[in-house]
Structure formats: C-alpha cells, structure tokens
Design an enzyme around this catalytic site. Structure first.
Site, short mmCIF file in Angstrom:
data_model
loop_
_atom_site.label_atom_id
_atom_site.label_comp_id
_atom_site.label_asym_id
_atom_site.label_seq_id
_atom_site.Cartn_x
_atom_site.Cartn_y
_atom_site.Cartn_z
N ILE A 20 0.84 -1.30 0.03
CA ILE A 20 -0.27 0.11 -0.18
C ILE A 20 0.67 1.10 0.48
CG2 ILE A 20 -1.43 1.36 1.27
CD1 ILE A 20 -2.48 -1.63 2.75
N ASN A 83 1.85 4.88 7.01
CA ASN A 83 1.99 3.90 7.03
C ASN A 83 2.09 2.21 6.85
OD1 ASN A 83 0.30 1.78 4.11
ND2 ASN A 83 2.79 1.87 3.74
N ALA A 84 3.87 2.18 7.81
CA ALA A 84 3.91 0.91 7.88
C ALA A 84 3.57 0.63 8.91
CB ALA A 84 5.75 1.86 8.31
N GLY A 85 3.40 -0.65 8.76
CA GLY A 85 2.61 -1.97 9.98
C GLY A 85 2.95 -2.64 10.08
N ILE A 86 2.56 -4.12 10.84
CA ILE A 86 2.27 -5.31 10.66
C ILE A 86 1.77 -5.95 11.14
CG2 ILE A 86 5.40 -4.93 10.72
CD1 ILE A 86 5.34 -5.67 13.85
N GLY A 144 -7.95 -14.02 15.83
CA GLY A 144 -6.35 -14.04 16.17
C GLY A 144 -5.56 -13.12 15.35
N TYR A 148 -3.04 -6.35 17.26
CA TYR A 148 -2.60 -5.57 16.26
C TYR A 148 -3.92 -5.34 16.37
CZ TYR A 148 -3.41 -4.76 11.04
OH TYR A 148 -3.79 -4.03 9.74
N PRO A 178 -8.29 -0.34 5.97
CA PRO A 178 -7.74 -0.45 4.75
C PRO A 178 -8.92 -2.32 5.45
CG PRO A 178 -6.39 0.17 4.61
CD PRO A 178 -6.76 0.07 6.12
N GLY A 179 -9.40 -2.68 3.84
CA GLY A 179 -9.78 -4.20 4.59
C GLY A 179 -8.86 -4.86 3.55
N1 LIG Z 1 -2.74 -5.46 3.44
C1 LIG Z 1 -3.92 -6.43 3.84
O1 LIG Z 1 -4.81 -6.17 3.80
C2 LIG Z 1 -3.73 -4.82 4.95
C3 LIG Z 1 -5.18 -4.29 5.47
C4 LIG Z 1 -5.36 -3.39 6.75
C5 LIG Z 1 -4.42 -2.97 6.54
N2 LIG Z 1 -3.44 -3.13 6.44
C6 LIG Z 1 -2.11 -1.61 6.70
O2 LIG Z 1 -2.17 -0.63 5.61
C7 LIG Z 1 -0.35 -1.10 5.85
C8 LIG Z 1 0.56 -1.01 4.71
O3 LIG Z 1 0.45 -2.15 4.59
P1 LIG Z 1 0.75 -3.86 3.28
O4 LIG Z 1 -0.42 -4.64 3.82
O5 LIG Z 1 0.80 -3.04 2.26
O6 LIG Z 1 1.98 -4.46 4.14
P2 LIG Z 1 3.76 -4.40 2.79
O7 LIG Z 1 4.13 -5.46 4.26
O8 LIG Z 1 3.62 -5.14 1.90
O9 LIG Z 1 4.53 -2.92 4.10
C9 LIG Z 1 4.79 -2.91 5.18
C10 LIG Z 1 5.83 -1.38 5.17
O10 LIG Z 1 5.73 -1.16 5.97
C11 LIG Z 1 7.13 -1.27 6.47
N3 LIG Z 1 7.57 -1.42 8.14
C12 LIG Z 1 7.55 -2.40 9.14
N4 LIG Z 1 7.75 -2.76 10.54
C13 LIG Z 1 8.76 -1.19 9.85
C14 LIG Z 1 9.92 -0.77 10.92
N5 LIG Z 1 9.70 -1.11 12.51
N6 LIG Z 1 10.50 0.36 9.86
C15 LIG Z 1 10.01 0.89 9.41
N7 LIG Z 1 9.03 0.16 8.38
C16 LIG Z 1 9.07 -0.86 8.53
C17 LIG Z 1 7.56 -2.39 6.12
O11 LIG Z 1 9.07 -2.69 5.27
C18 LIG Z 1 6.92 -2.14 4.54
O12 LIG Z 1 7.40 -1.60 3.48
C19 LIG Z 1 -0.09 -1.17 7.35
O13 LIG Z 1 0.17 -0.30 8.11
C20 LIG Z 1 -0.87 -2.68 7.55
O14 LIG Z 1 -1.31 -2.75 8.92
C21 LIG Z 1 -2.67 -3.80 5.43
#
Ligand SMILES: NC(=O)c1ccc[n+]([C@@H]2O[C@H](COP(=O)([O-])OP(=O)(O)OC[C@H]3O[C@@H](n4cnc5c(N)ncnc54)[C@H](O)[C@@H]3O)[C@@H](O)[C@H]2O)c1
Length: 246
Positions: A20, A83-86, A144, A148, A178-179
């Site tokens: 994203i 946007n960064a997330g795990i 689960g 988060y 996001p979903g």
């Molecule tokens: N993909 C989905 O289904 C979904 C659903 C709901 C929310 N989100 C949220 O969207 C956002 C983007 O997620 P995505 O799906 O693109 O995942 P992704 O794993 O492709 O991207 C996440 C990014 O965050 C970065 N990141 C993680 N830990 C970090 C740290 N400690 N320092 C710096 N950067 C870090 C990663 O390197 C990566 O570039 C997140 O916040 C996630 O929680 C995603």
C-alpha cells in the site's frame, strides 16, 4: 491520476517501499507531490525512487527518536502518511509480551513520533494533512489479531484527538482503514495459513474480493488533497464494505 492535485506539496510516507505504501508513493508522485519515503531497507525502495523521483530515508520506525529525527531532518511536510505496519495471526493467549511491544511499537508508537515531529511546521504553515493507515480490525476487532486490532484502535483515537487539537490550524487528520488488500503482508499470512485464510478474507467483504493497493492509494490521495479540506477526524473504510455501518 496525474491531475496535479498535490503539486507543490511535500509528503512523508512511512513503509513506502512495499504494498500500500508504494502505491501511495506512486500516486502522490503522479499527482505532483515531492515525496520522502521512509523505508527500513534501502534496497527495495531503490526502483521506486528511480520510477517516481521520490527520495528515501532509511528508518526503523520502532526507533522513536530516529523516526522523529527523520521527519525533522527531511521536512517540513504538508502531508504525513503513517503507513508502516506489521500484523500477527495468533490467538491472544498465544501472544507474548515481546509480540505486544513489537506490534504496538510499529503500528502505534511510531505514529506518535512522526506526528510529533511533523506537526509544529504544519501549525506554523496553517496547513497540514495527516493520514494514518490503520485497519478495519481497529474498529471491528479481529479473531486471531487482538493485539494488532488494539494498536490500530489506538491509531483511531489518537488521530481523532489530533484532529480535534488542530482543526482550527488548517490541519486535518484522518484514518484509512483497509480491509484485505493484496500485498506482501497479506500474502505472508496466506503462505502461513493457506488458501482457506484467503477465501475467508475475500468472503469478509461485501464485494467478495481482495482490494488492490491502488484502491487504497486513491482514497489517501483524496484525503491528502485540498479538496478534502472539510473532512477531518474520520475513519474511512477502504474495505469492500467490510466495516459498513460502523
Ligand atoms: N494488506 C492488508 O490486507 C491490510 C489490511 C489492513 C491494514 N493494512 C495496513 O496497511 C499498511 C501497509 O501494509 P501492507 O499491506 O502494504 O504491507 P507490506 O508488508 O507490503 O508493507 C508494510 C511496510 O511497512 C514497513 N515496515 C514494517 N515494519 C517497519 C519498521 N519497523 N520500520 C519501518 N518500516 C517498517 C515494511 O518494510 C513495508 O514497507 C499497514 O499499516 C497495515 O497494517 C493492510
């Protein structure tokens, strides 16, 4: 796309080299913004930098001082996207203190640090757009994914508080929730738990499919634009209707 609605604007996007975040960087650049990508690793950002003309700063957002310093050193910014997330797939009793600390550090605490650093310049300019990427889990809860969900719910309350404190200063703060979106984050969960997880994620939306990173980026670009000036403190689901009615 390419409407130049962000021309002259400077944006900081965390986690901007994947999924994203990368779609947001592409969209912002196409709309004329100057973008700084904060990326944990420089390598994956390299192609995106070449493609978009963005610059990159190496940052692990869990280092709060480094996150603060990265924003002040590369700013000032008109637009901040956290946007960064795990995430983590585990029932609550299987999670550990270390899991909680890590999930909260990336998904919530980092948002405090970058916002703290970006706000003074926005306040002085009388203009700002803060967009935090959370998740529908933050308002629906998650089987689960309790930790988060708690972190993302914290992002919602924090964002609304920032919106309340800064509305009179021309600064808006909103959440995109996001979903299921087809990114490496989602695919890593599917690799771990199989196609059944994928099918249940699709079925959790009213549209019966995954979203794309570009669909999220489009909503972020709108909230980042001048046109969205009267929208603040909102949580906008980009989730195929998963959280509709909330
Ligand atoms: N993909 C989905 O289904 C979904 C659903 C709901 C929310 N989100 C949220 O969207 C956002 C983007 O997620 P995505 O799906 O693109 O995942 P992704 O794993 O492709 O991207 C996440 C990014 O965050 C970065 N990141 C993680 N830990 C970090 C740290 N400690 N320092 C710096 N950067 C870090 C990663 O390197 C990566 O570039 C997140 O916040 C996630 O929680 C995603």
């Amino acid at each position: 796309m390419g409407s130049n609605s962000l021309a002259g604007r400077r944006a900081f996007v965390t986690g901007g080299s994947s999924g994203i975040g990368a779609a947001i960087v592409r969209r912002f650049a196409a709309e004329g913004a100057t973008v700084v990508i904060a990326s944990r690793d420089l390598l994956p950002a390299r192609a995106l930098v070449e493609e978009t003309g963005a610059s990159v700063v190496q940052l692990d957002v869990t280092d709060l001082q480094a996150a603060h310093d990265a924003v002040t050193a590369t700013g000032p910014f008109d637009i901040l996207v956290n946007n960064a997330g795990i995430d983590q797939h585990a029932y609550f009793t299987k999670t550990t203190f270390a899991d909680w600390r890590q999930l909260l550090a990336v998904n919530l605490e980092a948002v405090f640090a970058t916002t703290h650093a970006a706000l003074p310049a926005m306040q002085a300019a009388g203009y700002g757009r803060i967009i935090n990427i959370s998740s529908e889990a933050g308002r629906m809860g998650s089987r689960g994914g309790s930790v988060y969900a708690a972190a993302k719910g914290g992002v919602h309350a924090f964002t609304r508080s920032i919106a309340r404190e800064n509305g009179s200063k021309g600064i808006t703060a909103n959440v995109i929730a996001p979903g299921p979106v087809d990114t490496p984050l989602l695919r890593s969960g599917v690799e771990q738990y199989g196609e059944k997880l994928l099918e249940s994620m699709k079925a959790s939306t009213l549209l019966g499919r995954l979203g794309t990173p570009d669909e999220v980026a489009a909503a972020v670009a709108f909230l980042a634009s001048e046109e969205a000036a009267f929208i603040t403190g909102e949580i906008l689901g980009v989730s195929g209707g998963m959280g509709c009615g909330l």
